[in-house]
Design a protein around this motif. Sequence first.
Motif, short mmCIF file in Angstrom:
data_model
loop_
_atom_site.label_atom_id
_atom_site.label_comp_id
_atom_site.label_asym_id
_atom_site.label_seq_id
_atom_site.Cartn_x
_atom_site.Cartn_y
_atom_site.Cartn_z
N LYS A 124 46.43 26.44 23.28
CA LYS A 124 46.08 25.04 23.08
C LYS A 124 44.87 24.91 22.18
O LYS A 124 44.84 24.20 21.16
CB LYS A 124 45.69 24.34 24.20
N ASN A 125 43.89 25.89 22.25
CA ASN A 125 42.57 25.96 21.44
C ASN A 125 42.98 26.27 19.96
O ASN A 125 42.70 25.56 18.79
CB ASN A 125 41.67 26.99 21.77
N LEU A 126 43.91 27.30 19.61
CA LEU A 126 44.24 27.70 18.40
C LEU A 126 45.37 26.62 17.67
O LEU A 126 45.38 26.22 16.56
CB LEU A 126 45.40 28.77 18.66
N GLU A 127 46.14 25.94 18.52
CA GLU A 127 47.07 24.76 18.02
C GLU A 127 46.26 23.71 17.49
O GLU A 127 46.45 23.12 16.71
CB GLU A 127 47.79 24.28 19.17
N PHE A 128 45.14 23.40 18.53
CA PHE A 128 43.99 22.26 17.92
C PHE A 128 43.44 22.53 16.61
O PHE A 128 43.53 21.97 15.69
CB PHE A 128 42.93 22.13 18.98
N LYS A 129 43.06 23.94 16.56
CA LYS A 129 42.35 24.29 15.51
C LYS A 129 43.45 24.22 13.93
O LYS A 129 43.03 23.74 12.81
CB LYS A 129 41.72 25.86 15.38
N ASN A 130 44.63 24.68 14.27
CA ASN A 130 45.53 24.59 13.39
C ASN A 130 45.71 23.25 12.90
O ASN A 130 45.94 22.84 11.63
CB ASN A 130 47.00 25.37 13.67
N SER A 131 45.85 22.23 13.82
CA SER A 131 46.23 20.72 13.43
C SER A 131 45.00 20.28 12.63
O SER A 131 45.13 19.36 11.95
CB SER A 131 46.36 20.01 14.63
N LEU A 161 37.47 17.52 6.93
CA LEU A 161 36.44 18.28 6.02
C LEU A 161 35.21 18.90 6.65
O LEU A 161 34.74 19.77 6.38
CB LEU A 161 36.04 17.36 4.80
N ASP A 162 34.85 18.14 7.96
CA ASP A 162 33.90 18.75 8.63
C ASP A 162 34.17 20.41 9.31
O ASP A 162 33.30 21.15 9.37
CB ASP A 162 33.56 17.86 9.68
N TYR A 163 35.44 20.08 9.82
CA TYR A 163 35.72 21.71 10.28
C TYR A 163 36.02 22.51 9.23
O TYR A 163 35.42 23.70 9.78
CB TYR A 163 37.32 21.36 10.74
N LEU A 187 34.05 26.24 9.12
CA LEU A 187 34.47 27.41 8.96
C LEU A 187 33.97 28.42 7.99
O LEU A 187 33.71 29.47 7.67
CB LEU A 187 35.99 27.56 8.66
N ILE A 188 33.48 27.63 6.79
CA ILE A 188 32.97 28.27 5.48
C ILE A 188 31.36 28.42 5.82
O ILE A 188 31.28 29.79 5.54
CB ILE A 188 33.01 27.15 4.51
N ARG A 189 31.00 27.70 6.60
CA ARG A 189 29.66 28.28 7.00
C ARG A 189 29.54 29.64 7.92
O ARG A 189 28.67 30.37 7.71
CB ARG A 189 28.76 27.28 7.66
N LYS A 248 32.18 31.87 8.46
CA LYS A 248 32.67 33.14 7.88
C LYS A 248 32.08 33.67 6.64
O LYS A 248 31.97 34.88 6.40
CB LYS A 248 34.22 32.73 7.28
N PHE A 249 31.56 32.79 5.72
CA PHE A 249 30.92 33.23 4.53
C PHE A 249 29.25 33.07 4.53
O PHE A 249 28.88 33.38 3.40
CB PHE A 249 31.38 32.46 3.18
N LEU A 250 28.77 32.69 5.48
CA LEU A 250 27.33 32.41 5.58
C LEU A 250 26.88 31.64 4.48
O LEU A 250 25.91 32.01 3.68
CB LEU A 250 26.73 33.74 5.50
N PHE A 251 27.58 30.74 3.99
CA PHE A 251 27.33 29.77 2.95
C PHE A 251 26.40 28.63 3.43
O PHE A 251 26.57 28.04 4.30
CB PHE A 251 28.69 29.17 2.41
N GLY A 252 25.49 28.21 2.58
CA GLY A 252 24.49 27.10 2.83
C GLY A 252 24.50 26.40 1.64
O GLY A 252 24.71 26.70 0.53
N LYS A 253 23.93 24.88 1.66
CA LYS A 253 23.73 24.30 0.70
C LYS A 253 22.27 24.50 0.07
O LYS A 253 21.26 25.39 0.30
CB LYS A 253 23.60 22.66 1.00
#
Length: 100
Positions: A57-64, A72-74, A78-80, A82-87
Amino acid sequence: MLNKLKKNYFLLISTFLILYFFFNLLDGERGLFSYFKKKEILVNLQNVEADLSNKIKNLEFKNSLLSGNLDLDYVEILIREKFLFGKEGETLYIIEKNDN
């Protein structure tokens, strides 16, 4: 000795039959001990099934969130992660778990 056996024949046979059924009742393939072992296995498998269905259920929610209307918030989360990305102007702090 043979006369005593003939007199107590019914008693001996019934005693052995009672002992046989008693031991099979407790320790046979479908005995009491086997029942409790199988019941414990069933409870463990039901717990595993519940955990796996929650993960699905958690994976289906993330996939949706990543398909159809893109959240865009999600994606930013994910970018922050996985890639340790910051502004620009942000300071990133990485906290590692210490299991002491």
